[in-house]
Design an enzyme around this catalytic site. Structure first.
Site, mmCIF file in Angstrom:
data_model
loop_
_atom_site.group_PDB
_atom_site.id
_atom_site.type_symbol
_atom_site.label_atom_id
_atom_site.label_comp_id
_atom_site.label_asym_id
_atom_site.label_seq_id
_atom_site.Cartn_x
_atom_site.Cartn_y
_atom_site.Cartn_z
ATOM 1 N N THR A 94 0.842 -1.191 0.000
ATOM 2 C CA THR A 94 0.000 0.000 0.000
ATOM 3 C C THR A 94 0.878 1.243 0.000
ATOM 4 O OG1 THR A 94 -1.773 -1.115 1.210
ATOM 5 C CG2 THR A 94 -1.762 1.286 1.275
ATOM 6 N N LYS A 167 -7.581 1.619 -2.014
ATOM 7 C CA LYS A 167 -7.088 1.096 -0.738
ATOM 8 C C LYS A 167 -6.880 2.221 0.278
ATOM 9 C CE LYS A 167 -5.396 -1.443 2.504
ATOM 10 N NZ LYS A 167 -4.094 -2.122 2.437
#
Length: 263
Positions: A94, A167
């Site tokens: 991420t 995300k």
């Protein structure tokens, strides 16, 4: 059988490697130390000490490290130059959408996908980790059978960078829900209801959420934050930085996130 190179066989990556092997793929995973190579071998993959050797024969190179900076180190120009034209690079870490976009801009002939995950190692082990994937349609379709070894659902959410955007937004909302739950627990205690009783009740009411269920299962909000704070905090820092660079704020999400960080 697909030749898969894997970098980052740690907490999240190790069960991914195991499932890739069990799905019949030819998996090489990076192991820089004797202990790391032994751990990779125990997963059923071939342990390789050099990044260039991991990249050279891979149809799909998967990167699952902790930070954007580590992604940039792994995806150095020399490493990507070792990949065969038409190979795919999948980034599970991420981070900023710009990281994957910058790598793609300097990697002609390589399909780059950003595919951050939502869930934990137990979801990977069950083959049920959620993947938010950004990238070209044809590349996503080609890589999907590999990702399906551990990903379900695999959600193609848009072009390169969209996976990270989803995300980061998801985790900003997640952190905000923690903040709202903190405020709710404080209200309940002022009204004479214990945290344990409130959590048990809320999970059966209209105010329930996945976060409330996770916190209730862990026993308390403090215990849950202790386990997850490092990961959520990193992602919130990234999304705040990206928003600031674009001249944006998180709006009410910011206020709720801050509520969860009050002493």
């Amino acid at each position: 059988m697909t030749r898969v190179g894997f970098v980052g066989a740690g907490r999240m990556g190790a069960p991914m490697v195991r499932r890739l092997v069990e799905s019949g793929h030819d998996v090489r995973a990076l192991g820089r130390t004797d202990g790391g190579r032994q751990a990779v071998s125990a997963l059923g993959a071939q342990a390789v000490a050099g990044l260039h050797d991991i990249a050279r024969d891979a149809d799909v190179l998967i990167v699952c490290v902790f930070t954007d900076e580590q992604v940039a180190q792994v995806c150095a120009p020399g490493v990507l130059a070792a990949m065969s034209p038409g190979a795919a690079l999948v980034i599970h870490t991420t981070g900023s959408p710009r990281t994957a976009q910058t790598i793609a801009a300097h990697s002609p002939g390589i399909d780059v996908l950003d595919a951050p995950v939502s869930g934990g190692p137990h979801n990977v082990a069950d083959g049920a980790i959620t993947l938010f994937v950004g990238g070209p349609d044809d590349a996503v379709s080609r890589v999907r059978p590999v990702l399906a070894a551990y990903g379900d659902p695999i959600l193609h959410v848009g072009p390169l960078g969209a996976g990270q955007a989803v995300k980061l937004t998801n985790n900003a909302l997640f952190a905000a829900q923690i903040g709202l739950l903190s405020e709710a627990i404080s209200l309940g205690e002022r009204l004479g209801v214990s945290e344990a009783n409130l959590l048990e009740a809320v999970t059966h009411g209209s105010g329930s959420s996945k976060v409330a269920g996770f916190v209730a299962a862990g026993g308390s909000l403090d215990a849950f934050v202790e386990r997850t704070g490092e990961f959520i905090g990193k992602d919130v820092e990234v999304v705040r930085k990206i928003a600031a660079e674009l001249g944006e704020t998180l709006g009410l999400l910011d206020d709720a996130i801050d509520a969860g960080n009050q002493p």
